[in-house]
Motif scaffolding. Sequence first.
Motif, short mmCIF file in Angstrom:
data_model
loop_
_atom_site.label_atom_id
_atom_site.label_comp_id
_atom_site.label_asym_id
_atom_site.label_seq_id
_atom_site.Cartn_x
_atom_site.Cartn_y
_atom_site.Cartn_z
N GLU A 176 -0.40 2.07 -11.40
CA GLU A 176 0.24 3.26 -11.22
C GLU A 176 -0.06 4.25 -9.86
OE1 GLU A 176 2.34 4.21 -13.62
OE2 GLU A 176 2.02 2.36 -14.65
N LYS A 177 -1.02 3.34 -9.15
CA LYS A 177 -1.35 3.98 -8.00
C LYS A 177 -1.68 3.09 -7.10
CE LYS A 177 -5.34 6.61 -6.48
NZ LYS A 177 -6.81 7.56 -6.92
N ARG A 178 -0.94 3.56 -5.68
CA ARG A 178 -1.05 2.59 -4.57
C ARG A 178 -2.12 2.98 -3.89
NH1 ARG A 178 4.53 1.06 -3.15
NH2 ARG A 178 5.38 0.30 -5.13
N ILE A 179 -2.69 1.83 -3.31
CA ILE A 179 -4.05 1.98 -2.42
C ILE A 179 -3.48 2.09 -1.22
CG2 ILE A 179 -5.21 0.42 -3.90
CD1 ILE A 179 -4.80 -1.93 -2.00
N SER A 180 -4.55 2.82 -0.32
CA SER A 180 -4.36 2.93 0.93
C SER A 180 -3.88 1.95 1.86
CB SER A 180 -5.40 4.01 1.57
OG SER A 180 -6.56 3.14 1.81
N ASP A 214 -4.58 -0.95 -9.48
CA ASP A 214 -3.81 0.19 -10.60
C ASP A 214 -2.20 0.15 -10.15
OD1 ASP A 214 -2.96 1.64 -12.39
OD2 ASP A 214 -4.51 3.23 -11.93
N SER A 274 0.82 -1.26 -0.02
CA SER A 274 -0.01 0.17 0.23
C SER A 274 0.96 1.44 -0.05
CB SER A 274 -0.73 0.15 1.15
OG SER A 274 -0.06 0.21 2.35
N SER A 275 0.51 2.33 -0.14
CA SER A 275 0.78 3.82 -0.15
C SER A 275 1.89 3.76 1.46
CB SER A 275 0.19 4.71 -0.22
OG SER A 275 -0.96 4.78 0.65
#
Length: 252
Positions: free
Chosen positions: A182-186, A180, A41-42
Amino acid sequence: MGPQMGYDRAITVFSPDGRLFQVEYAREAVKRGTTAIGIKSSEGVVLLVDKRITSNLLIPESIEKIFKIDDHIAIATSGLVADSRVLVDRARLECQINKLTYDEPIRVEGLAKRISDHKQQYTQYGGVRPYGAALLIAGVDNNGARLFETDPSGALVEYLATAIGEGRDTVLKLLEEEIDPEKRISFEDSIFLGLKCLYNIAKDKLNAETIEIGYILIKDAIVRKMDPKDVREYVEKVKYLYKDEINKEDKE
């Protein structure tokens, strides 16, 4: 006699089509193991395991599937329990050797490579057998959150999210649909997604008492296990949120 007879009795013998049957048999042992999921995750990395208790007489707390290896590294296992325990002990030893030798914590990738090399050695010598266990090696170091998977052959791959054990293909399909690159989830979403995957496999049999969740956050790089009370709350929320959605997918 099947075409593999004569080639599956020794780990050092390749079949005519280039296969090591003993390694493939070890992979089958992993497929029959409990489901373990890792998601970056982010904010860090989370590990989730359904311990799949088969008897009411078993004490769930006595079964451990997520292990603290060092302050900043954890391992989730699937496959033969005894083999997993030996690999966990080996990983802890490697961490201590690195600390004594270089006076610094081992990097996650460095540990993953050492364990993979150790497993690979057990595929090329007579008189031994491959480890019937797969590992998810998760941690945080100077390079951020890392998540590696190693299988009985000694193969090593880094993932944003992955799974081992029963239902791996189903979980990977769901993870690919939900994440995705390109985008880290929380961090919160990673827990919900992991539990959704476990619910997708277990359906109504998903039991909060048998779910184990471990995580390492980038901000402090400390391995923690979620309190059973918090796990129970997350599981109940997931059952409520995703039950209708998953039942609809099954009907289709």
